[in-house]
Design an enzyme around this catalytic site. Structure first.
Site, PDB file in Angstrom:
ATOM      1  N   SER A 285       6.181   6.732 -20.397  1.00 55.26           N
ATOM      2  CA  SER A 285       4.936   7.337 -20.707  1.00 55.26           C
ATOM      3  C   SER A 285       4.712   7.345 -22.194  1.00 55.26           C
ATOM      4  O   SER A 285       5.725   7.672 -22.927  1.00 55.26           O
ATOM      5  CB  SER A 285       4.787   9.013 -20.006  1.00 55.26           C
ATOM      6  N   SER A 286       3.320   7.142 -22.569  1.00 50.13           N
ATOM      7  CA  SER A 286       2.916   6.947 -24.061  1.00 50.13           C
ATOM      8  C   SER A 286       3.479   8.468 -24.598  1.00 50.13           C
ATOM      9  O   SER A 286       3.522   8.618 -25.907  1.00 50.13           O
ATOM     10  CB  SER A 286       2.010   6.639 -24.333  1.00 50.13           C
ATOM     11  N   ASP A 287       3.343   9.371 -24.055  1.00 52.17           N
ATOM     12  CA  ASP A 287       3.535  10.825 -24.400  1.00 52.17           C
ATOM     13  C   ASP A 287       5.047  11.233 -24.518  1.00 52.17           C
ATOM     14  O   ASP A 287       5.330  12.445 -24.837  1.00 52.17           O
ATOM     15  CB  ASP A 287       2.907  11.762 -23.583  1.00 52.17           C
TER      16      ASP A 287
ATOM     17  N   ASN B  75       1.359  13.056 -16.786  1.00 55.93           N
ATOM     18  CA  ASN B  75       2.796  12.774 -16.734  1.00 55.93           C
ATOM     19  C   ASN B  75       3.644  14.183 -16.620  1.00 55.93           C
ATOM     20  O   ASN B  75       3.153  15.169 -17.036  1.00 55.93           O
ATOM     21  CB  ASN B  75       3.331  11.869 -17.975  1.00 55.93           C
TER      22      ASN B  75
ATOM     23  N   SER C 135       4.959   4.360 -17.914  1.00 53.73           N
ATOM     24  CA  SER C 135       3.599   4.530 -18.438  1.00 53.73           C
ATOM     25  C   SER C 135       2.639   3.687 -17.618  1.00 53.73           C
ATOM     26  O   SER C 135       3.220   2.357 -17.112  1.00 53.73           O
ATOM     27  CB  SER C 135       3.442   3.820 -20.037  1.00 53.73           C
ATOM     28  N   GLY C 136       1.551   4.192 -17.317  1.00 50.66           N
ATOM     29  CA  GLY C 136       0.560   3.316 -16.462  1.00 50.66           C
ATOM     30  C   GLY C 136       0.635   3.020 -14.958  1.00 50.66           C
ATOM     31  O   GLY C 136       0.171   2.019 -14.548  1.00 50.66           O
TER      32      GLY C 136
ATOM     33  N   HIS D 293       2.001  17.312 -18.847  1.00 48.33           N
ATOM     34  CA  HIS D 293       0.685  17.175 -19.651  1.00 48.33           C
ATOM     35  C   HIS D 293      -0.352  16.632 -18.569  1.00 48.33           C
ATOM     36  O   HIS D 293      -0.177  15.720 -17.848  1.00 48.33           O
ATOM     37  CB  HIS D 293       1.077  16.077 -20.610  1.00 48.33           C
TER      38      HIS D 293
ATOM     39  N   HIS E 128      -4.901  16.131 -18.140  1.00 42.55           N
ATOM     40  CA  HIS E 128      -6.333  16.263 -18.686  1.00 42.55           C
ATOM     41  C   HIS E 128      -7.343  17.053 -17.652  1.00 42.55           C
ATOM     42  O   HIS E 128      -8.360  16.839 -17.310  1.00 42.55           O
ATOM     43  CB  HIS E 128      -6.860  14.943 -19.073  1.00 42.55           C
TER      44      HIS E 128
HETATM   45 ZN   LIG Z   1      -3.202  13.332 -23.097  1.00 43.07          ZN
END
Ligand SMILES: [Zn+2]
Length: 234
Positions: A74-76, A29, A45-46, A95, A97
């Site tokens: 976003s959950s972050d 995100n 989110s999602g 952010h 991964h």
């Molecule tokens: Zn993460």
């Protein structure tokens, strides 16, 4: 609520992560902040990246309270707002991964500065946070993720080091704008890949000298910078 340019840039920053191969599915995100208004614009989110539009971004205040938007953020988000509160100079956060950077985060290793590609953008080894405590994971996990980042930066300048590896998780990156944060995420992934290959070829490879690090970083950043073209005077 308008903020057209900022909304568009946050969408662009999110799409840049996809274009550069840093995210799969909906991992990752990007957000941006209007400092004058204390408003944060973040990916919902999602939502698949290809469906992202400027008007679907969620707008919150610096405490993560939703000001506008019908979707969940976003959950972050709590990590993002924590970093915006603590690092006053930053204007965008990303952010991901991404594979190589996340591999270093999972190994719990900082990324040594093995060469000038790294030194051009990051002033020293890429830091990794300490492991999070059980109590910090069980409640307010996302805000506490921001907390371990801030703790790691007690003696670091977030302008000179605009990226961090959260141990066992992945990278958080920032910059003076959302697009700059996305660019730093791309550069971090490249540097993480180079460092991995460096150690594969030579497990006892040493980092570059302080003199070379200073030369490459400081010619591009700070008051003595001379790399590239001078900024136009307005
Ligand atoms: Zn993460």
């Amino acid at each position: 609520m308008q903020f057209k340019a900022l909304r568009e840039q946050v969408v662009e920053a999110n799409l840049e992560l996809v274009r550069r191969g840093l995210v799969v599915y909906t991992f990752g995100n990007a957000s941006g902040i209007s400092r004058a208004d204390g408003l944060v614009f973040i990916k919902p989110s999602g939502v698949p990246f290809e469906e992202l539009k400027p008007e679907t971004l969620v707008v919150t205040d610096l405490n993560g309270r939703i000001v506008e938007g019908s979707l969940r953020p976003s959950s972050d988000l709590p990590t993002h707002v924590k970093l915006y509160r603590e690092f006053a100079q930053i204007g965008g956060i990303v952010h991901t991964h991404s594979s190589y950077a996340t591999s270093w985060a999972q190994a719990g290793l900082e990324i040594p500065c093995f060469g000038t590609t790294h030194a051009d953008y990051f002033y020293g080894p890429i830091p990794v946070t300490e492991a999070m405590e059980r109590c910090d994971i069980e409640s307010a996990y996302e805000e506490n993720t921001g907390g371990v980042i801030v703790k790691r930066f007690r003696d670091l300048d977030p302008v000179h080091m605009p990226v961090v590896l959260v141990r066992g998780h992945g990278p958080f990156c920032w910059g003076d704008s959302p697009l700059k944060a996305a660019q730093n995420a791309v550069l971090l992934e490249e540097v993480a890949k180079l460092a991995y290959r460096t150690l594969t070829l030579n497990a006892s490879a040493a980092g570059i000298s302080t003199a070379l690090l200073d030369k490459h970083f400081l010619r591009k950043h700070g008051p003595g910078a001379y790399y590239g073209q001078p900024k136009p005077v307005r």
